[in-house]
Enzyme design. Sequence first.
Site, short mmCIF file in Angstrom:
data_model
loop_
_atom_site.label_atom_id
_atom_site.label_comp_id
_atom_site.label_asym_id
_atom_site.label_seq_id
_atom_site.Cartn_x
_atom_site.Cartn_y
_atom_site.Cartn_z
N LYS A 45 0.84 -1.21 0.00
CA LYS A 45 0.00 0.00 0.00
C LYS A 45 0.87 1.25 0.00
CE LYS A 45 -1.67 1.81 3.99
NZ LYS A 45 -1.44 3.27 4.17
N ASN A 46 1.87 1.31 0.90
CA ASN A 46 2.62 2.56 1.07
C ASN A 46 3.61 2.82 -0.06
OD1 ASN A 46 1.09 3.12 3.28
ND2 ASN A 46 2.60 2.43 4.76
N CYS A 87 -4.46 8.78 8.95
CA CYS A 87 -4.87 8.11 10.19
C CYS A 87 -4.77 9.11 11.34
CB CYS A 87 -3.97 6.91 10.48
SG CYS A 87 -4.25 5.59 9.31
N ARG A 95 0.03 14.89 12.05
CA ARG A 95 0.61 14.63 10.72
C ARG A 95 1.22 15.91 10.12
NH1 ARG A 95 -1.47 9.41 9.50
NH2 ARG A 95 0.35 9.15 8.18
N ILE A 111 3.81 18.62 8.23
CA ILE A 111 4.55 18.51 6.97
C ILE A 111 5.70 19.51 6.91
CG2 ILE A 111 2.59 17.60 5.62
CD1 ILE A 111 2.26 20.43 4.47
N ASP A 112 6.19 19.93 8.09
CA ASP A 112 7.28 20.92 8.11
C ASP A 112 8.54 20.44 7.41
OD1 ASP A 112 7.14 19.19 10.52
OD2 ASP A 112 9.12 20.04 10.88
N ASP A 135 4.01 0.41 12.10
CA ASP A 135 2.75 -0.06 11.51
C ASP A 135 2.42 -1.50 11.92
OD1 ASP A 135 3.22 1.75 8.39
OD2 ASP A 135 2.54 2.38 10.37
N ARG A 171 -8.95 0.25 3.74
CA ARG A 171 -8.00 1.17 3.12
C ARG A 171 -6.69 0.47 2.78
NH1 ARG A 171 -7.04 6.75 6.12
NH2 ARG A 171 -5.61 6.81 4.36
C1 EPZ Z 1 4.18 6.87 6.46
O1 EPZ Z 1 3.50 7.99 7.03
C2 EPZ Z 1 3.15 5.76 6.39
N1 EPZ Z 1 2.04 6.18 5.55
C3 EPZ Z 1 2.65 5.41 7.79
O2 EPZ Z 1 1.85 4.24 7.64
C4 EPZ Z 1 3.84 5.04 8.69
O3 EPZ Z 1 3.37 4.87 10.01
C5 EPZ Z 1 4.89 6.15 8.66
O4 EPZ Z 1 5.27 6.44 7.29
C6 EPZ Z 1 6.15 5.74 9.42
O5 EPZ Z 1 6.71 4.59 8.85
C7 EPZ Z 1 2.20 6.14 4.21
O6 EPZ Z 1 3.24 5.76 3.70
C8 EPZ Z 1 0.99 6.56 3.39
P1 EPZ Z 1 6.57 10.02 8.53
P2 EPZ Z 1 4.22 9.45 7.02
O7 EPZ Z 1 6.63 11.26 7.75
O8 EPZ Z 1 5.05 9.56 5.81
C9 EPZ Z 1 7.01 13.27 11.98
C10 EPZ Z 1 -0.05 2.90 7.72
O9 EPZ Z 1 -0.63 2.36 8.67
N2 EPZ Z 1 7.02 14.25 10.87
O10 EPZ Z 1 7.62 8.98 8.36
O11 EPZ Z 1 3.17 10.45 7.28
C11 EPZ Z 1 5.67 12.59 12.13
O12 EPZ Z 1 4.81 13.38 12.94
C12 EPZ Z 1 0.43 4.32 7.87
O13 EPZ Z 1 0.20 2.34 6.62
C13 EPZ Z 1 7.26 15.59 11.19
O14 EPZ Z 1 7.42 15.96 12.36
O15 EPZ Z 1 5.15 9.30 8.30
C14 EPZ Z 1 6.07 11.29 12.79
O16 EPZ Z 1 6.24 11.50 14.18
C15 EPZ Z 1 0.07 4.92 9.21
N3 EPZ Z 1 7.30 16.48 10.18
C16 EPZ Z 1 7.43 10.97 12.17
O17 EPZ Z 1 7.91 12.21 11.64
C17 EPZ Z 1 7.12 16.12 8.86
O18 EPZ Z 1 7.19 17.00 7.98
C18 EPZ Z 1 7.40 9.95 11.04
O19 EPZ Z 1 6.44 10.41 10.09
C19 EPZ Z 1 6.87 14.76 8.57
C20 EPZ Z 1 6.84 13.84 9.59
#
Ligand code: EPZ
Length: 429
Positions: free
Chosen positions: A22-23, A117, A122, A124-125, A305, A397
């Site tokens: 999926k991801n 989720c 979430r 995006i900084d 996950d 999903r």
């Molecule tokens: C991806 O989310 C996955 N989703 C998530 O899977 C997964 O839990 C996550 O990566 C971690 O492996 C998809 O791929 C669609 P991150 P993502 O950016 O990219 C912080 C599932 O169940 N962060 O790696 O959103 C954030 O808050 C889903 O399949 C910032 O602070 O995760 C978190 O604490 C749930 N600023 C950490 O980084 C940012 O700009 C990791 O988030 C971006 C992230």
Amino acid sequence: MKKIVVSGGRKLYGNVKISGAKNAAVAILPASILSEEKVVIENIPDISDISLMCKILEQLGAEIKVLGKHELEIDAKNVSNCEADFEDVKHMRASCYLLGALLGKFGNSCIAMPGGCNFELRPIDQHIKGFSILGSSCEISGGFVTAKAKKLVGGNVYFDIVSVGATINLILAAVKASGVTTIENAAKEPHVVDVANFLNSMGADIRGAGTDLIKIKGVKHLKGTSYSIIPDQIEAGTYLAAVTATGGNITIENIIPKHLEPIAAKLEEIGAKIKFSDDSVSIVSNGNLNKCNVKTMPYPGFPTDMQPQITAILTQAIGTSVISESVWDHRFKYVSELVRMGAKILVDGRVAIIEGKTELTGANVKAADLRAGAALIISGLISKGTTVIGNINFIERGYEGIVEKLSNLGADIKLAKFENLNNVTYAAG
Ligand code: EPZ
């Protein structure tokens, strides 16, 4: 309203085939709009996030042809709209990849703030930090994220935290930028590598994906390609977790052993016996489980996950287990539903303490998110009596045919349509 109904107490036996990741798929589909030619993508999982992503891409002007249940042809030559302001965008985290793909294609993009989720804000900084270093000006206002650049120029980005989404998004924005972009402290997940391999098959020049240093040399054009998505290691991990909890003996086909190592290592510590072949893995569990401690980490650590699924298993392990969630702030919301089923779990911030072995009893529960839903299914499989799971749209999903796949492994699990309390129709497992 659709619900999943599980009657517990059965061991699992047989074979199950894993779908595409999926991801990886939710990133590769938006990445395809960077090509000037048609691309064919195979091994796409048949899940609702993909249907939603296709709907958004078509609204942007892409032409999508269904070549098979798991195969699409995407032609983005008519994609001209750089605004994805659609209601759907707000419901899927992966929509943020449209920001990087549209910025990479047009030097300009504007999307509704992506959702996802609901276990954290979430942010995006880091995505914005990366885009800004490439020369883009970004703004968040009125519920939209806008990124504009007269010219995208490669730069050196060091991510403050390891972020899958920010790593992939920066790759999408940088593949056609002029000059070289380096990403340090990059995410190393298998789906990051899959996106890089997909783009390289279109003629991109991305090196180092899968390490914490990725180098992208901008190219002028990206051609068409035919590409097959990697198997979903979290889906495979979920079936490994299910049989570890219920006991039994199953073989999981269409996997990449390397991607499952962090999960297999932890399940063996708990008591499962696991054996890998080239593209399959067999697992035997007698249900006698050992307590253990888990700390979720970015790949190649134990994946966040899989955190809800392993929590469900550890309610059946003898002794006290501790789970530390190091990626997300609020990823234990589902625990309250497990407690309603009899689990003895204490949550304090990012730590959960689990007392085992506790007998679980079936209850009416609701999935809070995708992986929480998987944990409720596993809990239903090991509970006495019947568990009825609501909000299964979350489960749909990311898990293709989970009811059918588990039913084929011997579980007593059905999809039920509740018109009202007295009128329930069951779909075949
Ligand atoms: C991806 O989310 C996955 N989703 C998530 O899977 C997964 O839990 C996550 O990566 C971690 O492996 C998809 O791929 C669609 P991150 P993502 O950016 O990219 C912080 C599932 O169940 N962060 O790696 O959103 C954030 O808050 C889903 O399949 C910032 O602070 O995760 C978190 O604490 C749930 N600023 C950490 O980084 C940012 O700009 C990791 O988030 C971006 C992230």
